[in-house]
Design a protein around this motif. Sequence first.
Motif, short mmCIF file in Angstrom:
data_model
loop_
_atom_site.label_atom_id
_atom_site.label_comp_id
_atom_site.label_asym_id
_atom_site.label_seq_id
_atom_site.Cartn_x
_atom_site.Cartn_y
_atom_site.Cartn_z
N GLU A 15 -14.55 5.72 17.41
CA GLU A 15 -15.48 6.73 17.89
C GLU A 15 -16.92 6.31 17.61
O GLU A 15 -17.35 6.24 16.47
N GLN A 16 -17.65 6.02 18.68
CA GLN A 16 -19.05 5.62 18.55
C GLN A 16 -20.02 6.67 19.07
O GLN A 16 -21.23 6.52 18.91
N PRO A 41 -21.91 2.87 10.42
CA PRO A 41 -21.81 1.51 10.96
C PRO A 41 -21.22 1.46 12.36
O PRO A 41 -21.19 0.40 12.98
N VAL A 42 -20.78 2.60 12.87
CA VAL A 42 -20.09 2.60 14.16
C VAL A 42 -20.83 3.38 15.25
O VAL A 42 -20.57 3.17 16.43
N ARG A 43 -21.70 4.28 14.88
CA ARG A 43 -22.40 5.11 15.86
C ARG A 43 -23.15 4.24 16.87
O ARG A 43 -23.77 3.24 16.50
N ILE A 44 -23.14 4.63 18.14
CA ILE A 44 -23.78 3.84 19.19
C ILE A 44 -25.28 3.74 18.98
O ILE A 44 -25.92 2.76 19.37
N LEU A 311 -17.54 4.79 26.94
CA LEU A 311 -18.91 4.75 27.47
C LEU A 311 -19.79 5.58 26.52
O LEU A 311 -20.31 6.63 26.88
N PRO A 312 -19.95 5.11 25.29
CA PRO A 312 -20.52 5.96 24.24
C PRO A 312 -21.97 6.36 24.43
O PRO A 312 -22.34 7.50 24.13
N ARG A 313 -22.82 5.45 24.91
CA ARG A 313 -24.23 5.81 25.01
C ARG A 313 -24.46 6.81 26.14
O ARG A 313 -25.11 7.84 25.97
N GLU A 314 -23.93 6.52 27.32
CA GLU A 314 -24.13 7.41 28.45
C GLU A 314 -23.51 8.79 28.20
O GLU A 314 -24.12 9.82 28.48
N SER A 315 -22.31 8.80 27.65
CA SER A 315 -21.65 10.08 27.43
C SER A 315 -22.34 10.89 26.33
O SER A 315 -22.44 12.11 26.43
#
Length: 372
Positions: A15-16, A41-44, A311-315
């Motif tokens: 999960e980012q 360490p994982v967040r987009i 699609l972590p950043r767009e979503s």
Amino acid sequence: MQRLIWLRHETKPFEQRSCLTPNACKKLLELGHDVIVERSPVRIFEDAEYESVGCKLVESNSWINAPLNAIIIGLKELEDADFSLSHRHIHFAHVFKNQHGYEKTLSRFIKGDGLLYDLEYLTDSNQKRIAAFGVWAGFAGAALAIDLWTHTQLGMNYNSKAPLVPYENEMAMVDDVEERLNKIISRPRVLVIGAKGRSGKGAVKFLRAIGIEATMWGSRDTITNHPIEEILGFDILINCALIKEPRSPFLDLQTIEKERNLTVISDVGCDPNGPCNPLPIYENCTTMDIPSIKIQDNLYLTAIDHLPSLLPRESSEDFCSQLLPHLVDFLDNKIENSPWERALEVFYRKSYDLSPDEITIEENDSRDKILM
């Protein structure tokens, strides 16, 4: 009124996403609120992006010891643990449809005097969700459906592609799936159930990006004659239906034993353990590590419950833009007849409906306190 917002690190594997972007945190700071962000360490979004707009950074998972006035905001459910929950929490909890483990989760809130504002139940006066990832769930769910089908046609094991990793953007996802699809002359017949909803529109958007026009069903197409044997004539089923009440299934194990073309199912709805599951043909969600399972000979299923993570950043940016105006109202205490009040009513009702055997209350606690 100054509030303390605490953005927690996500612990769910792969999960980012984040429900608050750095730009959103900047706006909250400008409104006079305090914003604390856990390092992740994982967040987009990089920690430095939050720090650069003025957020205070703290260690991951330190929300447990946050001041009681902190509003703990995250995305996915909390890790399973035994300690009580005493803060106000905002996240997708996945407990109000009696999913696996819901009793324990609600008991933790009751014991700790905490409150849960479930993001899924933040709705307007027409019961429509004010913020959702649905479009991106459908988009990614359709991508996985086509990619899984393509792998089966090429004699390839889809799970050999695991673990699935996020794409830089939506066109990168389209290009990746289309590259393999173009190795096959024929195109699959695709059915999207729930095509007019957010997820359904996302699925149709992806399919059209690769030149496939799907058959689109709405609630009227699935209201009678369950199980629906007509589904077996399609090559791919993408289920995007939002089912809120128990009902007869679209397909069951007996039906899929009949002669069929159906090769791939992508269950974007993804509720295998709940009473509202329209596809009771599998027991557990698939994962980024194991994205597909074999149901029967030549029938495969994918059902990942956090598809927008691909699609972590767009979503994240899309979801946050929907949520932020309502969050500002919440922080300003504008909650009467609001999505927040409606979400809290669901929490109260579901908590109070637990039987005494399902709750372990401390000696000095009272079940009635959830109605205070």
